[in-house]
Design a protein around this motif. Structure first.
Motif, PDB file in Angstrom:
ATOM      1  N   LYS A  90      -9.179   9.648  -5.445  1.00 18.51           N
ATOM      2  CA  LYS A  90      -9.153  10.267  -4.117  1.00 18.51           C
ATOM      3  C   LYS A  90     -10.557  10.322  -3.531  1.00 18.51           C
ATOM      4  N   THR A 128       0.860  -1.175   0.000  1.00 21.42           N
ATOM      5  CA  THR A 128       0.000   0.000   0.000  1.00 21.42           C
ATOM      6  C   THR A 128       0.896   1.225   0.000  1.00 21.42           C
ATOM      7  N   HIS A 149      -3.110   9.922  -3.471  1.00 24.54           N
ATOM      8  CA  HIS A 149      -4.181   9.047  -3.003  1.00 24.54           C
ATOM      9  C   HIS A 149      -3.597   7.681  -2.635  1.00 24.54           C
ATOM     10  N   GLU A 150      -4.285   6.975  -1.761  1.00 27.22           N
ATOM     11  CA  GLU A 150      -3.783   5.686  -1.276  1.00 27.22           C
ATOM     12  C   GLU A 150      -4.199   4.557  -2.211  1.00 27.22           C
ATOM     13  N   ASN A 169      -8.022  -0.447  -4.555  1.00 29.80           N
ATOM     14  CA  ASN A 169      -7.303  -1.703  -4.735  1.00 29.80           C
ATOM     15  C   ASN A 169      -7.055  -1.952  -6.222  1.00 29.80           C
ATOM     16  N   LYS A 171       1.260   5.752  -1.169  1.00 32.00           N
ATOM     17  CA  LYS A 171       0.658   7.021  -1.555  1.00 32.00           C
ATOM     18  C   LYS A 171       1.074   7.312  -2.996  1.00 32.00           C
ATOM     19  N   PRO A 223      -9.434   4.630  -0.465  1.00 29.09           N
ATOM     20  CA  PRO A 223      -8.352   3.731  -0.860  1.00 29.09           C
ATOM     21  C   PRO A 223      -8.780   2.824  -2.015  1.00 29.09           C
TER      22      PRO A 223
END
Length: 327
Positions: A259, A26, A44-45, A265, A28, A263
């Motif tokens: 964003k 994970t 964004h993650e 995937n 940023k 989060p």
């Protein structure tokens, strides 16, 4: 099977030799420096699952094996199809003379003086007969460059190779995670060493672009793969040498959508193309910079730097590498 161009493909099982296992993680995603462009924001993650990635860019030798096995003809080796091209230009543009639609590609030409860096036409020359086998046009060849990355490759060409090899192109999230070497705060694949001190870390333009290259890294054009140190994941040339195609369609608004949705995937990119500079052109993301990148021009060697190119275009600084999913 045959593709729409009539080229017969015999697909292979993926060979993991020459590939590196990239662990899940994970991070940023996006620009974290003062150089960040609007399409690198907001940060964004993102969660990326494990995958395999070619440790180097696809070389001329590897690409030749694909051509020999399939008879595939790259975009740069085909005469331009006006019926396809006219959908990408403003309405009312008349068809050029047939002599201007002959096969070719764009080749870099150093300028004799400083020019407006927003006008790409100052250093790119349409060159008939330029393609992966003749990188600078007729009279040039790859006989002594089999271990260099293949160039003049369009997204379509790269995608066909990847399918034949039993692989695929990386998403740009996978590409950025792999380029960072798992270090979320890395500005460059080698870390945060300032670019002016990093001439031995990647192949890029040292000097005044596009007027003078001091060639401090030892290469004016492409370099053999593995000429520079690998990153912390064991990948070579994630900065410089040639731009690398990603699977994703280019959309300047993508990061804002990510964003807003929290989060993400394994993001696959936008479902639509959108570049306000050329709204009619279907573009895909390219990453990593090339031997032409410079601080004054594009800083493409930054981990988060996003660029784009129309899916049917190739240049003598554009190539690719592949990934494969975990079995």
């Amino acid at each position: 099977m045959k593709n729409e161009r009539g080229n017969s493909h015999q697909f292979q099982e993926p060979e993991f030799e020459g590939m590196v296992l990239i662990p899940s993680g994970t991070f940023k995603m996006g620009g974290k420096s003062e150089q960040s462009y609007v399409d690198e924001l907001p940060v964004h993650e993102v969660l990326v699952s494990s995958f395999y990635m070619d440790e180097t860019e696809v070389t001329n030798e590897e690409f030749k094996r694909f051509i020999d096995a399939t008879g595939y003809i790259t975009i740069a080796e085909r005469d331009i199809d006006w019926e396809e091209m006219k959908s990408q230009v403003p309405e009312g543009i008349k068809k050029p003379a047939d002599s201007l639609l002959k096969a070719g590609s764009l080749v870099f030409a150093e300028t004799s003086e400083q020019v407006d860096l927003s006008d790409y036409s100052k250093w790119w020359r349409w060159t008939y007969g330029a393609n992966w086998q003749h990188p600078e046009g007729p009279g040039s060849d790859i006989d002594e460059r089999m271990d260099h990355p293949v160039v003049h490759i369009s997204w379509e060409d790269a995608n066909e190779y990847a399918k034949w090899a039993g692989k695929r192109l990386p998403t740009e999230a996978e590409w950025e995670w792999a380029s960072s070497g798992g270090n979320d705060n890395n500005k460059y694949p080698w870390g945060n060493m300032p670019i002016e001190q990093a001439v031995d870390r990647a192949n890029f333009w040292q000097g005044i672009f596009p007027v003078q290259n001091h060639v401090l890294d030892g290469y004016y054009g492409t370099a053999p793969v593995k000429s520079f140190p690998k990153n912390d994941f064991g990948l070579y040339d994630m900065a410089g040498n040639v731009w690398e195609w990603c699977l994703d369609k280019y959309d300047v608004t993508t990061y804002g959508e990510y964003k807003a949705n929290g989060p993400i995937n394994n993001p696959q990119g936008s479902k639509t193309y959108y570049d306000p500079r050329e709204p009619l052109s279907p573009k895909h993301v390219i990453r990593g910079g090339s031997f032409l990148c410079n601080e004054s021009y594009c800083s493409g060697y930054r981990v988060s730097r996003r660029m784009s190119s129309s899916k049917d275009s190739g240049f003598n600084h554009t190539g690719f590498r592949c990934v494969a999913d975990m079995l």
